[in-house]
Design an enzyme around this catalytic site. Structure first.
Site, PDB file in Angstrom:
ATOM      1  N   GLU A 126      -1.296  -7.637  -3.926  1.00  0.00           N
ATOM      2  CA  GLU A 126      -2.743  -7.446  -3.696  1.00  0.00           C
ATOM      3  C   GLU A 126      -3.638  -8.215  -4.675  1.00  0.00           C
ATOM      4  O   GLU A 126      -4.579  -7.651  -5.221  1.00  0.00           O
ATOM      5  CB  GLU A 126      -3.069  -5.945  -3.703  1.00  0.00           C
ATOM      6  CG  GLU A 126      -2.263  -5.184  -2.659  1.00  0.00           C
ATOM      7  CD  GLU A 126      -2.419  -3.665  -2.714  1.00  0.00           C
ATOM      8  OE1 GLU A 126      -3.241  -3.163  -3.490  1.00  0.00           O
ATOM      9  OE2 GLU A 126      -1.694  -2.984  -1.968  1.00  0.00           O
ATOM     10  N   ASN A 162       2.813  -9.952  -1.804  1.00  0.00           N
ATOM     11  CA  ASN A 162       2.637  -8.849  -0.859  1.00  0.00           C
ATOM     12  C   ASN A 162       1.167  -8.417  -0.798  1.00  0.00           C
ATOM     13  O   ASN A 162       0.513  -8.293  -1.842  1.00  0.00           O
ATOM     14  CB  ASN A 162       3.499  -7.670  -1.371  1.00  0.00           C
ATOM     15  CG  ASN A 162       3.612  -6.521  -0.399  1.00  0.00           C
ATOM     16  OD1 ASN A 162       3.938  -6.715   0.770  1.00  0.00           O
ATOM     17  ND2 ASN A 162       3.373  -5.303  -0.879  1.00  0.00           N
ATOM     18  N   HIS A 176      -0.367  -1.457   7.034  1.00  0.00           N
ATOM     19  CA  HIS A 176      -0.969  -0.114   7.118  1.00  0.00           C
ATOM     20  C   HIS A 176      -2.008  -0.197   8.234  1.00  0.00           C
ATOM     21  O   HIS A 176      -3.115  -0.709   8.021  1.00  0.00           O
ATOM     22  CB  HIS A 176      -1.614   0.273   5.789  1.00  0.00           C
ATOM     23  CG  HIS A 176      -0.623   0.410   4.677  1.00  0.00           C
ATOM     24  ND1 HIS A 176       0.337   1.405   4.662  1.00  0.00           N
ATOM     25  CD2 HIS A 176      -0.419  -0.337   3.571  1.00  0.00           C
ATOM     26  CE1 HIS A 176       1.072   1.269   3.573  1.00  0.00           C
ATOM     27  NE2 HIS A 176       0.646   0.229   2.895  1.00  0.00           N
ATOM     28  N   GLU A 187       5.385  -2.343   4.389  1.00  0.00           N
ATOM     29  CA  GLU A 187       4.887  -0.979   4.100  1.00  0.00           C
ATOM     30  C   GLU A 187       4.335  -0.328   5.359  1.00  0.00           C
ATOM     31  O   GLU A 187       3.308   0.353   5.325  1.00  0.00           O
ATOM     32  CB  GLU A 187       3.768  -1.013   3.043  1.00  0.00           C
ATOM     33  CG  GLU A 187       4.124  -1.697   1.755  1.00  0.00           C
ATOM     34  CD  GLU A 187       3.033  -1.609   0.689  1.00  0.00           C
ATOM     35  OE1 GLU A 187       2.064  -0.832   0.857  1.00  0.00           O
ATOM     36  OE2 GLU A 187       3.156  -2.309  -0.315  1.00  0.00           O
ATOM     37  N   ASP A 226       2.944   1.743   8.302  1.00  0.00           N
ATOM     38  CA  ASP A 226       2.689   3.058   8.887  1.00  0.00           C
ATOM     39  C   ASP A 226       1.536   2.911   9.857  1.00  0.00           C
ATOM     40  O   ASP A 226       0.790   1.939   9.813  1.00  0.00           O
ATOM     41  CB  ASP A 226       2.471   4.177   7.856  1.00  0.00           C
ATOM     42  CG  ASP A 226       1.490   3.854   6.754  1.00  0.00           C
ATOM     43  OD1 ASP A 226       0.613   2.995   6.960  1.00  0.00           O
ATOM     44  OD2 ASP A 226       1.588   4.474   5.680  1.00  0.00           O
TER      45      ASP A 226
HETATM   46  O1  9MR Z   1       2.036   5.368  -1.441  1.00  0.00           O
HETATM   47  C1  9MR Z   1       1.616   5.142  -2.767  1.00  0.00           C
HETATM   48  C2  9MR Z   1       0.924   6.384  -3.305  1.00  0.00           C
HETATM   49  O2  9MR Z   1       1.853   7.446  -3.440  1.00  0.00           O
HETATM   50  C3  9MR Z   1       0.264   6.081  -4.651  1.00  0.00           C
HETATM   51  O3  9MR Z   1      -0.445   7.225  -5.092  1.00  0.00           O
HETATM   52  C4  9MR Z   1      -0.653   4.894  -4.464  1.00  0.00           C
HETATM   53  C5  9MR Z   1      -1.370   4.528  -5.753  1.00  0.00           C
HETATM   54  O4  9MR Z   1      -2.437   3.688  -5.455  1.00  0.00           O
HETATM   55  O5  9MR Z   1       0.110   3.764  -4.031  1.00  0.00           O
HETATM   56  C6  9MR Z   1       0.658   3.958  -2.765  1.00  0.00           C
HETATM   57  O6  9MR Z   1       1.364   2.818  -2.359  1.00  0.00           O
HETATM   58  C7  9MR Z   1       0.613   1.628  -2.169  1.00  0.00           C
HETATM   59  C8  9MR Z   1       1.516   0.470  -2.448  1.00  0.00           C
HETATM   60  O7  9MR Z   1       2.117   0.587  -3.723  1.00  0.00           O
HETATM   61  C9  9MR Z   1       0.786  -0.859  -2.331  1.00  0.00           C
HETATM   62  N1  9MR Z   1       0.149  -0.966  -1.035  1.00  0.00           N
HETATM   63  C10 9MR Z   1      -0.669   0.147  -0.614  1.00  0.00           C
HETATM   64  C11 9MR Z   1       0.140   1.439  -0.711  1.00  0.00           C
HETATM   65  C12 9MR Z   1      -0.665   2.604  -0.177  1.00  0.00           C
HETATM   66  O8  9MR Z   1      -1.795   2.815  -0.964  1.00  0.00           O
END
Ligand code: 9MR
Length: 333
Positions: free
Chosen positions: A136, A178, A214, A243, A245
């Site tokens: 990101e 990513n 997402h 990732e 969903d």
């Molecule tokens: O799913 C993850 C969540 O449990 C954490 O609290 C969060 C912190 O910002 O990160 C989420 O995972 C993220 C991933 O690492 C990067 N892409 C977006 C995902 C969803 O926010």
């Protein structure tokens, strides 16, 4: 054991040289719910840590690492013949407080990041299939994300450095950039394309681009997805859905769950043709991040909160089988 219709997804993916995976939730994985671990190992042939390998999770105090959860995940994957995607080495979120609240010189930050990357990648050298090295780093506008500790401390150079350090620590790992909402054609995916093209042209060891995926239940494959995939692959990069969903407004109606199933089916069909893997961001609605982060939405994954397969599960299964055999497979259940 919950209902777990055969054939399992991994058994359908393997002969097609495809990897179908899920992100692993720390609490569920280290708890005592056997359904959680059983389903993981029966259905998937690649795992990723949803949080366990992030800097802030691994290192709560300066220069110390707690490998308890990440080691357990990597061991579990090895025991069950699964690959592991590593997530993520460089991100603006989930950083340790001891990093973000201290005063550093540029040189210190560079050393800190190099040590972090080499420590983590080095520990799992030869055991992690692919790393999300940088996560990101591009803003929605297509320019660099500037609200990032790494950008603010090191400027955009941190990206190339991170890939070089990861490659030094494990020359065989496949190294990914990513990001989210950079799947179809838009200013952000143009920015991601320009970034990875420039990295490639400068000889930086980058091998793949991750589409997070997402998305919402109306999501469908578009021409933009095909065009973006084609231009990235022309650079010699591989692609993965990393990732996925598919959120619904909750409570989700039967029609929404069918529409969601179509999203998953189209994504799997697309990924079979263009990607090395499709990894889901979890697999059961019980542990999805969506309701916490997007109030009013949820039901985003192929198993419900009681580990029962949803229409989305059968759609993934059918896409992996291919249309003719799919009907027979479902008829057997
Ligand atoms: O799913 C993850 C969540 O449990 C954490 O609290 C969060 C912190 O910002 O990160 C989420 O995972 C993220 C991933 O690492 C990067 N892409 C977006 C995902 C969803 O926010």
């Amino acid at each position: 054991m919950s209902t777990n219709p055969s054939p399992h997804l991994r058994d359908l993916a393997a002969p097609r040289n495809f990897f179908i995976g899920a992100a692993v939730h720390t609490g569920a994985f280290s708890g005592d719910e056997s359904d959680y671990r059983d389903l993981l190992q029966r259905e998937f042939n690649v795992l990723v840590a949803e949080n366990m390998m992030k800097f802030g999770e691994l290192s709560r105090t300066p220069n110390t690492y707690d490998w308890t959860h990440s080691d357990a995940l990597v061991d579990f994957a090895a025991q069950h013949g699964m690959k592991v995607r590593g997530h993520t080495l460089v991100w603006h979120q989930q950083l340790p407080k001891w990093v973000t609240s201290s005063q550093w010189t540029t040189h210190d930050v560079q050393t800190l990041l190099e040590q972090h990357i080499k420590t983590v990648v080095g520990r799992y050298r030869g055991r992690i299939w692919a790393w999300d090295v940088v996560n990101e780093a591009i803003a929605d506008s297509g320019g660099y994300r500037t609200d990032s500790f790494w950008y603010q401390q090191l400027g955009p150079e941190y990206i190339a450095l991170a890939f070089r350090w990861a490659h030094e620590a494990d020359p065989n790992a496949i190294l990914y950039y990513n990001d989210y909402e950079a799947e179809a054609l838009n200013p952000k995916s143009d920015g991601v394309y320009a970034l990875v093209r420039d990295l490639k042209q400068s000889g930086v060891p980058i091998h793949g681009v991750g589409w997070q995926m997402h998305v919402g239940e109306g999501w469908r494959v578009s021409d933009g997805h095909h065009q973006n995939a084609a231009r990235l692959r022309e650079l010699g990069l591989e692609l993965a859905m990393t990732e996925m969903d598919v959120r619904c407004q909750t409570p989700a109606t039967a029609a929404q769950l069918e529409s969601q199933a179509t999203s998953y089916r189209e994504a799997v069909e697309f990924a079979l043709a263009t990607c090395s893997a499709l990894v889901l961001w979890g697999f059961t609605d019980k542990y999805s991040w969506i309701p916490r982060f997007r109030p009013g939405y949820g039901a985003a994954l192929p198993f419900d909160a009681a580990y029962q397969p949803k229409p989305a599960y059968y759609a993934i299964q059918q896409a992996l089988v291919g249309t003719d055999e799919a009907a027979q497979a479902q008829a057997k259940d």
